[in-house]
Design an enzyme around this catalytic site. Structure first.
Site, short mmCIF file in Angstrom:
data_model
loop_
_atom_site.label_atom_id
_atom_site.label_comp_id
_atom_site.label_asym_id
_atom_site.label_seq_id
_atom_site.Cartn_x
_atom_site.Cartn_y
_atom_site.Cartn_z
N LYS A 137 -8.95 1.86 -0.98
CA LYS A 137 -8.90 1.44 -2.43
C LYS A 137 -8.76 -0.24 -1.80
O LYS A 137 -8.74 -0.78 -2.23
CB LYS A 137 -8.51 1.52 -3.11
CG LYS A 137 -7.87 0.57 -5.09
CD LYS A 137 -7.37 1.53 -6.15
CE LYS A 137 -5.74 1.53 -5.62
NZ LYS A 137 -5.13 0.28 -5.52
N ASP A 156 -9.70 2.33 -8.43
CA ASP A 156 -8.09 2.38 -8.66
C ASP A 156 -7.62 3.10 -10.29
O ASP A 156 -9.06 4.17 -10.59
CB ASP A 156 -7.44 1.03 -9.24
CG ASP A 156 -8.14 -0.04 -10.49
OD1 ASP A 156 -8.61 0.66 -11.66
OD2 ASP A 156 -7.60 -1.20 -10.53
#
Length: 216
Positions: A137, A156
Site C-alpha cells: 500500500k 487503505d
C-alpha cells in the site's frame, strides 16, 4: 458487483473527474519537474501514513522540511515533530533509514534509482523489499504521489470499505498478505475496466467518496 451502486459511482465520478485529473497532474509534475528532495518528502509522508491520518502526516512533513530535519535530522529530532502520528518512534527511524538508502555521495538520488525500473510494479517490488516501513500500500501510494503508479491499487481502509460495499470483495480483510493484496488489486482493475474509470481516478474517487475530499 452491485449494479445500482456501480451506476451511482459512475454518476459520482462525472462530478469529480475534473478535480481528480487536476490532482493527478499535480502528482505527475512532481516527477517531471520536482527535485529529489520533493520526492523524498512524498516518500517520508507515505512512511508516516499507516494507521495515521493523511491530514496529520502531511503537516508533519512540512514542519520537518521547513526546519531541514527531514534531510538532516536524527530519529530523535524528527520524532519531536511527529505530533499525533502513531508509532512515531519507529517511523522516525524509518525516515532516516530511507534517507540513507537513497543517499549517494551525500545527495539524495531517488530519481536515478526509480528511473531504472521498467514499470511501476517492478519499482513497487523493489521498494517493498528494500525500504523499511513500506508495504504494498505505502509503496504504491508513494509511486502514485510522484506520478509513476496510477495503475497501482492503494488498498487503505477507505478503499477496502468501498470495494466491499460495491460487492467487489466479499469481506474486508483484517490483514493483507502479498497474495491477498494482489488479488484485490486484480479485482479493482476489473472494476476499473467495467466502469471505464481509470485506476488512478478510481482510487481518488473512492477515497473522496469516503472522506469528502481529494487530497494525497
Amino acid at each position: 458487483m452491485k449494479t445500482d451502486d456501480i451506476d451511482e459511482l459512475i454518476c459520482f465520478y462525472r462530478g469529480q473527474k475534473e478535480k481528480i485529473e487536476a490532482r493527478l497532474a499535480d502528482f505527475r509534475r512532481i516527477w517531471d519537474t520536482g527535485s529529489d528532495r520533493d520526492l523524498f518528502a512524498e516518500l517520508a509522508f507515505c512512511i508516516l501514513t499507516p494507521q495515521s491520518r493523511a491530514r496529520i502526516c502531511w503537516p508533519a512533513i512540512e514542519r520537518l522540511r521547513g526546519c531541514d530535519l527531514l534531510f538532516a535530522g536524527c530519529p530523535e529530532e524528527i520524532l519531536d515533530e511527529l505530533l499525533n502520528v502513531r508509532f512515531r518512534e519507529r517511523k522516525a527511524s524509518y525516515i532516516v533509514a530511507a534517507r540513507n538508502q537513497f543517499t549517494r555521495d551525500g545527495c539524495l538520488k531517488i530519481k536515478s534509482v526509480l528511473g531504472g525500473f521498467s514499470d511501476p510494479r517492478a519499482a513497487r517490488e523493489w521498494l517493498v523489499d528494500n525500504v523499511k516501513g513500506l508495504g504494498y500500500k505505502e509503496a504504491g501510494h508513494f509511486l502514485r504521489n510522484i506520478g509513476l503508479g496510477e495503475e497501482l491499487a492503494i488498498l487503505d481502509r477507505h478503499i477496502l470499505k468501498n470495494l466491499f460495499l460495491l460487492g467487489v470483495i466479499d469481506e474486508i480483510p483484517t490483514t493483507l498478505t502479498k497474495k491477498k493484496y494482489l488479488e484485490i488489486e486484480r479485482r479493482m482493475i476489473e472494476l476499473s475496466q467495467k466502469t471505464g474509470i481509470p485506476m488512478g481516478h478510481l482510487d481518488l474517487l473512492l477515497w473522496s467518496k469516503e472522506t469528502g475530499e481529494i487530497f494525497k
